[in-house]
Design a protein around this motif. Structure first.
Motif, PDB file in Angstrom:
ATOM      1  N   THR A  17       7.191   6.480  -0.592  1.00 19.61           N
ATOM      2  CA  THR A  17       7.234   7.347   0.590  1.00 19.61           C
ATOM      3  C   THR A  17       7.033   6.558   1.882  1.00 19.61           C
ATOM      4  O   THR A  17       7.570   6.941   2.923  1.00 19.61           O
ATOM      5  N   SER A  18       6.304   5.453   1.820  1.00 24.40           N
ATOM      6  CA  SER A  18       6.139   4.619   3.015  1.00 24.40           C
ATOM      7  C   SER A  18       7.441   3.920   3.384  1.00 24.40           C
ATOM      8  O   SER A  18       7.743   3.750   4.568  1.00 24.40           O
ATOM      9  N   ILE A  19       8.199   3.517   2.384  1.00 21.13           N
ATOM     10  CA  ILE A  19       9.509   2.922   2.663  1.00 21.13           C
ATOM     11  C   ILE A  19      10.424   3.963   3.301  1.00 21.13           C
ATOM     12  O   ILE A  19      11.142   3.671   4.262  1.00 21.13           O
ATOM     13  N   ALA A  20      10.380   5.175   2.784  1.00 27.04           N
ATOM     14  CA  ALA A  20      11.179   6.255   3.381  1.00 27.04           C
ATOM     15  C   ALA A  20      10.737   6.502   4.818  1.00 27.04           C
ATOM     16  O   ALA A  20      11.572   6.762   5.692  1.00 27.04           O
ATOM     17  N   GLY A  21       9.437   6.406   5.074  1.00 26.31           N
ATOM     18  CA  GLY A  21       8.939   6.551   6.440  1.00 26.31           C
ATOM     19  C   GLY A  21       9.456   5.461   7.351  1.00 26.31           C
ATOM     20  O   GLY A  21       9.805   5.715   8.507  1.00 26.31           O
ATOM     21  N   PHE A  22       9.522   4.223   6.853  1.00 20.90           N
ATOM     22  CA  PHE A  22      10.081   3.140   7.660  1.00 20.90           C
ATOM     23  C   PHE A  22      11.555   3.387   7.954  1.00 20.90           C
ATOM     24  O   PHE A  22      12.029   3.117   9.064  1.00 20.90           O
ATOM     25  N   LEU A  23      12.298   3.884   6.967  1.00 23.72           N
ATOM     26  CA  LEU A  23      13.720   4.126   7.181  1.00 23.72           C
ATOM     27  C   LEU A  23      13.948   5.252   8.178  1.00 23.72           C
ATOM     28  O   LEU A  23      14.976   5.288   8.849  1.00 23.72           O
ATOM     29  N   TYR A  24      12.985   6.150   8.297  1.00 22.04           N
ATOM     30  CA  TYR A  24      13.091   7.224   9.279  1.00 22.04           C
ATOM     31  C   TYR A  24      12.707   6.733  10.671  1.00 22.04           C
ATOM     32  O   TYR A  24      13.414   6.970  11.650  1.00 22.04           O
ATOM     33  N   GLU A  25      11.590   6.056  10.773  1.00 18.73           N
ATOM     34  CA  GLU A  25      11.085   5.534  12.047  1.00 18.73           C
ATOM     35  C   GLU A  25      10.904   4.028  11.881  1.00 18.73           C
ATOM     36  O   GLU A  25       9.983   3.586  11.212  1.00 18.73           O
ATOM     37  N   HIS A  26      11.766   3.245  12.463  1.00 23.06           N
ATOM     38  CA  HIS A  26      11.791   1.795  12.260  1.00 23.06           C
ATOM     39  C   HIS A  26      10.607   1.134  12.953  1.00 23.06           C
ATOM     40  O   HIS A  26      10.714   0.649  14.075  1.00 23.06           O
ATOM     41  N   SER A  27       9.491   1.127  12.244  1.00 24.94           N
ATOM     42  CA  SER A  27       8.271   0.574  12.795  1.00 24.94           C
ATOM     43  C   SER A  27       7.781  -0.569  11.912  1.00 24.94           C
ATOM     44  O   SER A  27       7.803  -0.465  10.673  1.00 24.94           O
ATOM     45  N   ALA A  28       7.324  -1.635  12.542  1.00 26.38           N
ATOM     46  CA  ALA A  28       6.794  -2.767  11.788  1.00 26.38           C
ATOM     47  C   ALA A  28       5.529  -2.373  11.039  1.00 26.38           C
ATOM     48  O   ALA A  28       5.268  -2.874   9.934  1.00 26.38           O
ATOM     49  N   VAL A  29       4.757  -1.468  11.608  1.00 24.66           N
ATOM     50  CA  VAL A  29       3.531  -1.016  10.944  1.00 24.66           C
ATOM     51  C   VAL A  29       3.880  -0.272   9.654  1.00 24.66           C
ATOM     52  O   VAL A  29       3.250  -0.487   8.612  1.00 24.66           O
ATOM     53  N   ALA A  30       4.887   0.592   9.697  1.00 22.91           N
ATOM     54  CA  ALA A  30       5.299   1.326   8.499  1.00 22.91           C
ATOM     55  C   ALA A  30       5.803   0.375   7.427  1.00 22.91           C
ATOM     56  O   ALA A  30       5.508   0.549   6.234  1.00 22.91           O
ATOM     57  N   LEU A  31       6.535  -0.648   7.826  1.00 27.89           N
ATOM     58  CA  LEU A  31       7.031  -1.622   6.864  1.00 27.89           C
ATOM     59  C   LEU A  31       5.886  -2.448   6.281  1.00 27.89           C
ATOM     60  O   LEU A  31       5.864  -2.734   5.080  1.00 27.89           O
ATOM     61  N   PHE A  32       4.913  -2.805   7.096  1.00 26.58           N
ATOM     62  CA  PHE A  32       3.749  -3.544   6.612  1.00 26.58           C
ATOM     63  C   PHE A  32       2.943  -2.700   5.630  1.00 26.58           C
ATOM     64  O   PHE A  32       2.502  -3.197   4.584  1.00 26.58           O
ATOM     65  N   VAL A  33       2.754  -1.432   5.943  1.00 22.70           N
ATOM     66  CA  VAL A  33       2.022  -0.531   5.041  1.00 22.70           C
ATOM     67  C   VAL A  33       2.765  -0.388   3.719  1.00 22.70           C
ATOM     68  O   VAL A  33       2.160  -0.441   2.643  1.00 22.70           O
ATOM     69  N   ALA A  34       4.073  -0.213   3.784  1.00 18.64           N
ATOM     70  CA  ALA A  34       4.873  -0.083   2.562  1.00 18.64           C
ATOM     71  C   ALA A  34       4.765  -1.340   1.707  1.00 18.64           C
ATOM     72  O   ALA A  34       4.591  -1.260   0.488  1.00 18.64           O
ATOM     73  N   GLY A  35       4.862  -2.489   2.337  1.00 19.98           N
ATOM     74  CA  GLY A  35       4.738  -3.743   1.596  1.00 19.98           C
ATOM     75  C   GLY A  35       3.358  -3.931   1.003  1.00 19.98           C
ATOM     76  O   GLY A  35       3.219  -4.378  -0.143  1.00 19.98           O
ATOM     77  N   SER A  36       2.333  -3.591   1.754  1.00 18.66           N
ATOM     78  CA  SER A  36       0.959  -3.718   1.255  1.00 18.66           C
ATOM     79  C   SER A  36       0.717  -2.795   0.067  1.00 18.66           C
ATOM     80  O   SER A  36       0.126  -3.199  -0.939  1.00 18.66           O
ATOM     81  N   LEU A  37       1.170  -1.552   0.184  1.00 20.22           N
ATOM     82  CA  LEU A  37       0.998  -0.612  -0.922  1.00 20.22           C
ATOM     83  C   LEU A  37       1.786  -1.063  -2.145  1.00 20.22           C
ATOM     84  O   LEU A  37       1.320  -0.905  -3.278  1.00 20.22           O
ATOM     85  N   ASN A  38       2.953  -1.625  -1.923  1.00 21.46           N
ATOM     86  CA  ASN A  38       3.739  -2.100  -3.055  1.00 21.46           C
ATOM     87  C   ASN A  38       3.097  -3.304  -3.722  1.00 21.46           C
ATOM     88  O   ASN A  38       3.145  -3.443  -4.940  1.00 21.46           O
ATOM     89  N   LEU A  39       2.481  -4.174  -2.940  1.00 19.15           N
ATOM     90  CA  LEU A  39       1.761  -5.307  -3.539  1.00 19.15           C
ATOM     91  C   LEU A  39       0.585  -4.834  -4.378  1.00 19.15           C
ATOM     92  O   LEU A  39       0.337  -5.355  -5.473  1.00 19.15           O
ATOM     93  N   VAL A  40      -0.153  -3.847  -3.885  1.00 16.38           N
ATOM     94  CA  VAL A  40      -1.255  -3.277  -4.665  1.00 16.38           C
ATOM     95  C   VAL A  40      -0.716  -2.673  -5.954  1.00 16.38           C
ATOM     96  O   VAL A  40      -1.278  -2.868  -7.037  1.00 16.38           O
ATOM     97  N   SER A  41       0.396  -1.952  -5.843  1.00 17.92           N
ATOM     98  CA  SER A  41       1.015  -1.350  -7.020  1.00 17.92           C
ATOM     99  C   SER A  41       1.432  -2.421  -8.031  1.00 17.92           C
ATOM    100  O   SER A  41       1.249  -2.249  -9.240  1.00 17.92           O
ATOM    101  N   THR A  42       1.958  -3.520  -7.549  1.00 15.98           N
ATOM    102  CA  THR A  42       2.361  -4.613  -8.436  1.00 15.98           C
ATOM    103  C   THR A  42       1.158  -5.194  -9.157  1.00 15.98           C
ATOM    104  O   THR A  42       1.201  -5.411 -10.372  1.00 15.98           O
ATOM    105  N   PHE A  43       0.076  -5.434  -8.433  1.00 12.96           N
ATOM    106  CA  PHE A  43      -1.121  -5.995  -9.066  1.00 12.96           C
ATOM    107  C   PHE A  43      -1.731  -5.030 -10.083  1.00 12.96           C
ATOM    108  O   PHE A  43      -2.257  -5.456 -11.104  1.00 12.96           O
ATOM    109  N   LEU A  44      -1.636  -3.743  -9.837  1.00 12.91           N
ATOM    110  CA  LEU A  44      -2.147  -2.766 -10.796  1.00 12.91           C
ATOM    111  C   LEU A  44      -1.292  -2.700 -12.054  1.00 12.91           C
ATOM    112  O   LEU A  44      -1.797  -2.400 -13.134  1.00 12.91           O
ATOM    113  N   LYS A  45      -0.015  -2.983 -11.931  1.00  8.84           N
ATOM    114  CA  LYS A  45       0.880  -2.928 -13.080  1.00  8.84           C
ATOM    115  C   LYS A  45       0.782  -4.170 -13.954  1.00  8.84           C
ATOM    116  O   LYS A  45       1.300  -4.161 -15.072  1.00  8.84           O
ATOM    117  N   VAL A  46       0.120  -5.214 -13.483  1.00 10.57           N
ATOM    118  CA  VAL A  46       0.026  -6.446 -14.262  1.00 10.57           C
ATOM    119  C   VAL A  46      -0.724  -6.213 -15.572  1.00 10.57           C
ATOM    120  O   VAL A  46      -0.325  -6.696 -16.620  1.00 10.57           O
TER     121      VAL A  46
END
Length: 112
Positions: A17-46
């Motif tokens: 949903t954060s990636i979708a938010g970035f695609l709606y409003e092109h903000s560097a903060v939204a992209l950073f949040v999406a990337g951070s959440l995805n990194l956390v998700s990746t580490f949890l899936k390990v």
């Protein structure tokens, strides 16, 4: 209820949903949040050991390898078009990942 699964599904959906938010409003903060959440998700899936755990981890890594360059393209290079294109790739990888989670959940329910 498997709380570990709840947490990693939560972070996967938040990243999606954060990636979708970035695609709606092109903000560097939204992209950073999406990337951070995805990194956390990746580490949890390990540490997950399920039927489709390799596919879940691979799709999350693909999304990471799209979001990190997207942020670099947006902030360092200043190319919004490339950042959007890479974010769309990450969005597709996360949709695939959520689809795998649904498939895995249906397989687990049949076992009980």
């Amino acid at each position: 209820m498997d709380w570990g699964k709840v947490i990693y599904v939560f972070f996967s959906l938040m990243s999606l949903t954060s990636i979708a938010g970035f695609l709606y409003e092109h903000s560097a903060v939204a992209l950073f949040v999406a990337g951070s959440l995805n990194l956390v998700s990746t580490f949890l899936k390990v540490g997950v050991r399920n039927l489709l755990s390799a596919e879940l981890l691979a799709s999350s890594l693909v999304a990471d390898l799209h979001l990190i360059p997207a942020f670099i393209y947006l902030e360092v290079v200043g190319n919004l078009e490339w950042a959007i294109a890479l974010a769309i790739g990450a969005l597709i990888a996360n949709v695939f990942s959520v689809g795998l989670v649904y498939i895995e959940s249906s397989k687990n329910r049949e076992e009980y």
